[in-house]
Design a protein around this motif. Structure first.
Motif, PDB file in Angstrom:
ATOM      1  N   UNK A 100       0.840  -1.206   0.000  1.00 16.96           N
ATOM      2  CA  UNK A 100       0.000   0.000   0.000  1.00 16.96           C
ATOM      3  C   UNK A 100       0.868   1.246   0.000  1.00 16.96           C
ATOM      4  N   UNK A 101       1.955   1.216   0.779  1.00 16.90           N
ATOM      5  CA  UNK A 101       2.848   2.366   0.846  1.00 16.90           C
ATOM      6  C   UNK A 101       3.505   2.605  -0.503  1.00 16.90           C
ATOM      7  N   UNK A 102       3.900   1.521  -1.193  1.00 14.14           N
ATOM      8  CA  UNK A 102       4.605   1.689  -2.460  1.00 14.14           C
ATOM      9  C   UNK A 102       3.689   2.160  -3.573  1.00 14.14           C
ATOM     10  N   UNK A 103       2.484   1.605  -3.648  1.00 17.04           N
ATOM     11  CA  UNK A 103       1.620   1.931  -4.776  1.00 17.04           C
ATOM     12  C   UNK A 103       0.804   3.195  -4.555  1.00 17.04           C
ATOM     13  N   UNK A 104       0.797   3.701  -3.317  1.00 21.18           N
ATOM     14  CA  UNK A 104       0.074   4.938  -3.032  1.00 21.18           C
ATOM     15  C   UNK A 104       0.588   6.096  -3.893  1.00 21.18           C
ATOM     16  N   UNK A 105       1.925   6.208  -3.989  1.00 20.84           N
ATOM     17  CA  UNK A 105       2.523   7.373  -4.659  1.00 20.84           C
ATOM     18  C   UNK A 105       2.172   7.413  -6.153  1.00 20.84           C
ATOM     19  N   UNK A 106       2.420   6.342  -6.939  1.00 17.01           N
ATOM     20  CA  UNK A 106       2.026   6.412  -8.353  1.00 17.01           C
ATOM     21  C   UNK A 106       0.548   6.680  -8.555  1.00 17.01           C
ATOM     22  N   UNK A 107      -0.303   6.072  -7.710  1.00 15.26           N
ATOM     23  CA  UNK A 107      -1.749   6.283  -7.844  1.00 15.26           C
ATOM     24  C   UNK A 107      -2.091   7.749  -7.662  1.00 15.26           C
ATOM     25  N   UNK A 139      12.981   1.721   5.336  1.00 12.15           N
ATOM     26  CA  UNK A 139      13.423   2.553   4.221  1.00 12.15           C
ATOM     27  C   UNK A 139      12.261   2.924   3.309  1.00 12.15           C
ATOM     28  N   UNK A 140      11.395   1.949   3.053  1.00 11.40           N
ATOM     29  CA  UNK A 140      10.243   2.257   2.207  1.00 11.40           C
ATOM     30  C   UNK A 140       9.366   3.319   2.857  1.00 11.40           C
ATOM     31  N   UNK A 141       9.208   3.209   4.183  1.00 12.09           N
ATOM     32  CA  UNK A 141       8.379   4.197   4.880  1.00 12.09           C
ATOM     33  C   UNK A 141       9.004   5.586   4.781  1.00 12.09           C
ATOM     34  N   UNK A 142      10.345   5.659   4.893  1.00 13.53           N
ATOM     35  CA  UNK A 142      11.019   6.964   4.783  1.00 13.53           C
ATOM     36  C   UNK A 142      10.819   7.565   3.403  1.00 13.53           C
ATOM     37  N   UNK A 147      21.938   3.986  -3.981  1.00 11.12           N
ATOM     38  CA  UNK A 147      22.414   3.334  -2.759  1.00 11.12           C
ATOM     39  C   UNK A 147      21.739   1.982  -2.533  1.00 11.12           C
ATOM     40  N   UNK A 148      20.969   1.492  -3.514  1.00 11.48           N
ATOM     41  CA  UNK A 148      20.304   0.177  -3.465  1.00 11.48           C
ATOM     42  C   UNK A 148      19.278   0.074  -2.341  1.00 11.48           C
ATOM     43  N   UNK A 149      18.663   1.211  -1.976  1.00 15.67           N
ATOM     44  CA  UNK A 149      17.629   1.152  -0.944  1.00 15.67           C
ATOM     45  C   UNK A 149      16.366   0.509  -1.504  1.00 15.67           C
ATOM     46  N   UNK A 150      16.142   0.667  -2.804  1.00 20.29           N
ATOM     47  CA  UNK A 150      14.897   0.174  -3.394  1.00 20.29           C
ATOM     48  C   UNK A 150      14.921  -1.325  -3.699  1.00 20.29           C
TER      49      UNK A 150
END
Lengths: 374, 123
Positions: free
Chosen positions: A169-176, B67-70, B117-120
């Protein structure tokens, strides 16, 4: 469709006859639209469940449910009665209150999205001037309910499923959200009704890339099959609802379909011109478009296999997000520099840009094989 | 305009009422002996039909979510500024467009840095 006829007539009478400043209009409007929203959601979900099961049956060269009622039409009703009289099991080691509250927290936001969906010109519960922002804000609250379910069950499979949901949800929120801004740029308003009114041409033609990004991102946010890692049966049993049974499980099932219905309605409103259309009454156009979008969603479900979790995250962060940003600024340039250009010029320009970007990214971004390479 | 938020609030009440009633219905049916209720220690154990769970499920989060949350927070703040800008872009014109381009560029530099930095990567 006959279920809708009484409310449709009431709808038109109400809109034509009743002055808006009529005393008591507030409560009448509220009562009418709450009934319409609940009836719309429940009836459409029953229909969707039947339609999806029969449709996927045909896709997989089998019949699907066809015993209960004519063409199996009463199958969802039979399922509902069966699930109502099931024993409700609460895991002894789980957190009882969190386990109990999770379906409520997941369901309430999913239902509240329909407050701003226009069924017809001006026929919506609350014509907020920040309509689409409200949808964006409220639709991500359901994830909290799903995470509560995973946490409260005290089951490792549930927890893994719930954690995947949060990451997804966190990842796809931004593109949406970024793809919605493209629509807002062209329409110049955040109100759902104004956005529909601005669509003399459906925005799917002016924003083809935005539509694709929104469609993929929304499918991922509501966990439809190519992205349903939170309940991947081959890996983590049933994900967050492993420990749920009876009516609580039914409520989670209802949440899933309510979200699908909400996404169909929002895509219809933002990209397909909402209730606008020739000859047929507007409400009917709205319903036809919603069912068409839903058909597209379950067509994707029956065609594409589930993807892996690292592919899922890489796709959101490395493909959809840059494309959404590029799309946003190209739309911005078009709005600022060519505000009076012919619509067809912009349509062909945008289609060409979309094709170039997708080809470019598919060369540069490979997901096949073993590990992700970028 | 304020009446519209009243509608939203009342729909919230109705939605909560609907969901809670749906959950209380089986409790009522259990009371009149339609829904069975015969718990036992094995039935209410964690993941009853499969292998027994070793240890607790309530553990700490994996670090990669952090990291994803940041990243999400950085980009979400950008989006909050983009919405009002998008509504008013026609009036703001080229100046507003370039201003937002510069602002987005600052965030995108951080995004590219995180990518390099390969965070993703999901490891």
């Amino acid at each position: 469709m006959s279920i809708f006829n009484p409310s449709l007539n009431l709808f038109n009478c109400y809109l034509e006859a009743l002055p808006p400043d009529w005393p008591g209009g507030f409560w009448l409007h509220l009562g009418l639209f709450v009934v319409i929203i609940l009836a719309f959601v429940l009836a459409m979900i029953m229909g969707f469940i039947w339609f999806e099961r029969r449709g996927i049956g045909r896709f997989q060269v089998r019949l699907g449910p066809n015993r209960v009622g004519p063409f199996g039409l009463l199958q969802p009703v039979a399922d509902a009665i069966k699930i109502l009289i099931k024993e409700d099991i609460i895991p002894a080691k789980g957190d009882k209150w969190v386990h109990w509250l999770a379906p409520v927290v997941a369901f309430v936001p999913a239902l509240m999205i329909f407050a701003v969906v226009p069924f017809q010109d001006g026929a919506l519960l609350a014509d907020l001037n920040i309509g689409i922002l409200y949808v964006v804000a409220i639709s991500s609250v359901s994830v909290v309910g799903i995470f509560m379910a995973g946490w409260g069950s005290n089951n490792k499979f549930s927890l893994i499923g719930a954690m995947r949901t949060v990451a997804q949800a966190v990842s796809y929120e931004i593109p949406v959200v970024l793809s919605i801004i493209g629509v807002v740029l062209i329409a110049g308003s955040l109100s759902m009704n104004e956005i529909v009114k601005a669509q003399s041409i459906p925005f799917i033609l002016l924003q083809p890339l935005g539509f694709l990004i929104y469609f993929i991102g929304a499918c991922a946010e509501i966990n439809r099959t190519p992205f349903d890692l939170l309940e991947a049966e081959s890996e983590i049993v049933a994900g967050y609802h492993t420990e749920y049974s009876g009516m609580k499980f039914a409520l989670f099932y209802l949440v899933e379909y309510t979200e699908v219905l909400a996404v169909s309605a929002i895509i219809t409103t933002l990209f397909l011109g909402g209730w606008r259309g020739p000859v047929l009454p507007p409400v009917l156009w709205f319903l036809i478009k919603v069912v068409a979008v839903f058909f597209l969603i379950f067509w994707v479900r029956s065609t594409i296999p589930r993807i892996r979790v690292d592919q899922l995250m890489a796709f959101a962060w490395k493909c959809l997000l840059p494309l959404a940003l590029i799309n946003l600024f190209i739309t911005g340039i078009e709005v600022v520099v060519l505000p009076e250009a012919l619509p067809w010029t912009i349509i062909f320009l945008n289609l060409a840009i979309m094709a170039v970007l997708i080809v470019l990214w598919s060369k540069f971004f490979r997901l096949g094989g073993g590990r992700v390479e970028v | 305009m304020l009446a519209n938020y009243g509608y939203i609030g009342l729909l919230l009440v109705v939605a909560i009422f609907f969901a809670v009633t749906t959950l209380l219905l089986p409790l009522f049916l259990r009371f009149i002996h339609i829904v069975p209720h015969k718990p036992n220690p094995i039935k209410s154990s964690t993941y009853e039909c499969g292998m027994e769970t070793i240890g607790k499920a309530w553990v700490q989060f994996n670090f990669r979510y952090y990291f994803y949350a940041l990243m999400f927070i950085a980009l979400d703040v950008l989006v909050v500024f983009l919405y009002p800008w998008a509504v008013e872009l026609r009036k703001l014109g080229l100046f507003g467009f370039i201003g937002m381009l510069v602002f987005t560029f600052i965030i995108v530099v951080g995004y590219i840095y995180a990518w390099r930095k390969k965070v993703l990567e999901w490891k």
